[in-house]
Design an enzyme around this catalytic site. Structure first.
Site, mmCIF file in Angstrom:
data_model
loop_
_atom_site.group_PDB
_atom_site.id
_atom_site.type_symbol
_atom_site.label_atom_id
_atom_site.label_comp_id
_atom_site.label_asym_id
_atom_site.label_seq_id
_atom_site.Cartn_x
_atom_site.Cartn_y
_atom_site.Cartn_z
ATOM 1 N N HIS A 141 0.813 -1.229 0.000
ATOM 2 C CA HIS A 141 0.000 0.000 0.000
ATOM 3 C C HIS A 141 0.842 1.273 0.000
ATOM 4 O O HIS A 141 1.892 1.350 0.627
ATOM 5 C CB HIS A 141 -1.047 -0.008 1.116
ATOM 6 N N ASP B 140 5.767 1.878 7.053
ATOM 7 C CA ASP B 140 4.425 1.318 6.782
ATOM 8 C C ASP B 140 3.776 2.195 5.712
ATOM 9 O O ASP B 140 3.274 3.262 6.030
ATOM 10 C CB ASP B 140 3.621 1.311 8.084
ATOM 11 N N GLU C 205 -5.298 1.767 2.283
ATOM 12 C CA GLU C 205 -5.207 0.576 3.141
ATOM 13 C C GLU C 205 -5.477 0.937 4.586
ATOM 14 O O GLU C 205 -6.147 0.217 5.325
ATOM 15 C CB GLU C 205 -3.818 -0.069 2.994
ATOM 16 N N GLU C 206 -4.929 2.074 4.994
ATOM 17 C CA GLU C 206 -5.031 2.476 6.411
ATOM 18 C C GLU C 206 -6.465 2.804 6.825
ATOM 19 O O GLU C 206 -6.758 2.938 8.003
ATOM 20 C CB GLU C 206 -4.109 3.679 6.685
ATOM 21 N N ASP D 22 3.667 -6.113 3.697
ATOM 22 C CA ASP D 22 3.393 -5.009 4.624
ATOM 23 C C ASP D 22 4.247 -5.165 5.879
ATOM 24 O O ASP D 22 4.831 -6.227 6.093
ATOM 25 C CB ASP D 22 1.890 -5.006 4.986
HETATM 26 CO CO CO Z 1 -0.399 0.887 8.823
HETATM 27 ZN ZN ZN Z 2 0.647 -1.085 6.431
#
Ligand code: CO
Ligand code: ZN
Length: 325
Positions: free
Chosen positions: A59, A159, A189-190, A212
C-alpha cells in the site's frame, strides 16, 4: 537505500496518494508490460504471462490527519486518517499537500489528551489567514526524518513504503515466467483495505500476497510476539483480517527455502493487511502476507532492518519466478 529514502520522504496520506504514485510509476516502467491507474487510484503494473494470475500488493498510503474545523484565531481542529495514536501527535509536525506546515499541540499543556483536545498551529493569526493556506477536508501527513542506524533505518511511513520498496525491487530483478503478475500499489489501506478490495475485484487473481510491515515483540517488556528485527521476513499466518490459506502458507515457505532466506512464522492478534481484502475477490482468493518486521509502527520513527528488507526482496523475487500450480 536511496530509493527507500525517496519513498518514505514522500507525503501520501490515505486518499491523496498521487505524488507517491508518480514516483513509483517512474520506477516500474522498465519492468512491466502494462501500467495503469484504476478508478480509486491503485497503480496496477502487469508483467504478462499465460499462466495463473498472481496479485502482489503493497500500500502506498500512510496515516495522517484531516482538518475538520478552523477557529477564529486560525487554529485547526482535526481528526485522524487511519490508526493515529494520540501520544504520537503531541508536538509533531504535519505537512499539507501545498507545503503548509503545522505543529500539533493540546489545550491543557500539563495534561496530554485525545485528538478532540488537540489543535494544529499553522502560524496563522486569524481564520481568514488560515483559510488562505488550508481548507476543511484537507489532509496532511506527519513529518519524520529518515536516518540510518547501522543496519537499521528509522523513518516515518516505513508502513508501507518498505513494502513498496520490496515490491519494486523484486519486480525489477525478477525473471520472466508463465505467471501473469500484477504488482499493485494500493490506496487507502489504512482506512480499511479499501484500494486492494477494488483492485482484486477487477483482477480476479488466483493468488494474492500482500507485503506489509508487522509489529515485533523484541523490545523491553513488549507483548510476546514471535517476530524479531533482523531475523528475516515474517510469513503471517493470522491477523484480525484473515487466516492465511494453507496453499499460500506452503507456497511461501517453499519459496523462502528456495531463495535461502530466513523467515519467521507469525500469528498476530491485531492488525490487518491487503490480504484480508484480497481473500474476498471473485468467488474467494487464497491470500497471504509477507511481513517486514517493524518497531514503533504508526509513529514518525518506525524502525526496520535493511537485511530483512533485502531478504524480503529476495523472497518476493522467488515468488514471482515460481510458477503457480
Ligand atoms: Co499501517
Ligand atoms: Zn501497512
Amino acid at each position: 537505500m536511496e530509493l527507500l529514502k525517496k519513498l518514505t520522504e514522500c507525503a501520501a496520506p490515505s486518499g491523496r496518494e498521487s505524488k507517491l504514485r508518480s514516483l513509483i510509476e517512474t520506477e516500474m516502467h522498465s519492468c512491466c508490460d502494462e501500467i495503469y491507474t484504476d478508478a480509486l487510484g491503485n497503480l496496477i503494473c502487469r508483467k504478462n504471462g499465460n499462466g495463473k494470475k498472481l496479485m502482489l500488493a503493497a500500500h502506498m498510503d500512510e496515516i495522517g490527519i484531516i482538518v475538520t474545523f478552523i477557529d477564529k484565531n486560525g487554529f485547526l481542529r482535526f481528526s485522524a486518517v487511519g490508526g493515529v495514536r494520540d501520544y504520537n501527535c503531541v508536538n509533531r509536525t504535519v505537512i499539507f499537500e501545498n507545503g503548509t506546515r503545522g505543529i500539533i499541540s493540546f489545550e491543557n499543556k500539563n495534561k496530554p489528551s485525545g485528538s478532540d483536545k488537540m489543535y494544529i498551529d499553522i502560524g496563522a493569526g486569524s481564520r481568514a489567514e488560515a483559510e488562505t493556506l488550508v481548507s476543511i477536508g484537507d489532509t496532511a501527513a506527519f513529518v519524520g526524518e529518515y536516518a540510518e542506524l547501522g543496519n537499521r533505518v528509522c523513518t516515518k511511513a516505513a508502513d508501507d513504503r518498505a513494502g513498496c520498496y520490496a515490491l519494486i525491487r523484486a519486480m525489477q530483478q525478477g525473471g520472466k515466467t508463465d505467471n501473469d503478475i500484477y504488482a499493485v500499489f494500493t490506496v487507502q489501506e489504512e482506512l480499511g483495505l479499501r484500494g486492494s478490495k477494488t483492485a482484486a475485484f477487477s483482477i480476479k487473481p488466483d493468488m494474492g500476497i500482500a507485503i506489509d510491515v508487522s509489529s515485533t515483540g523484541d523490545t523491553p517488556e513488549s507483548v510476546e510476539l514471535n517476530l524479531k528485527l533482523g531475523e528475516g521476513p515474517g510469513i503471517k499466518i493470522k491477523d484480525s483480517s484473515y487466516i492465511m490459506h494453507p496453499q499460500v502458507r506452503d507456497f511461501l515457505i517453499d519459496c523462502a527455502k528456495k531463495a535461502d532466506v530466513p523467515y519467521q512464522l507469525e500469528a498476530a492478534a491485531n492488525g490487518g493487511t491487503d490480504a484480508g481484502a484480497i481473500q474476498f475477490a471473485g468467488c474467494g482468493t487464497p491470500s497471504g502476507t509477507v511481513s517486514i518486521p517493524t518497531r514503533y509502527i504508526h509513529s514518525q520513527t518506525e524502525l526496520i532492518d535493511t537485511r530483512d528488507l533485502e531478504n524480503t526482496v529476495k523472497l518476493i523475487k522467488t515468488v514471482i519466478e515460481t510458477e503457480l500450480m
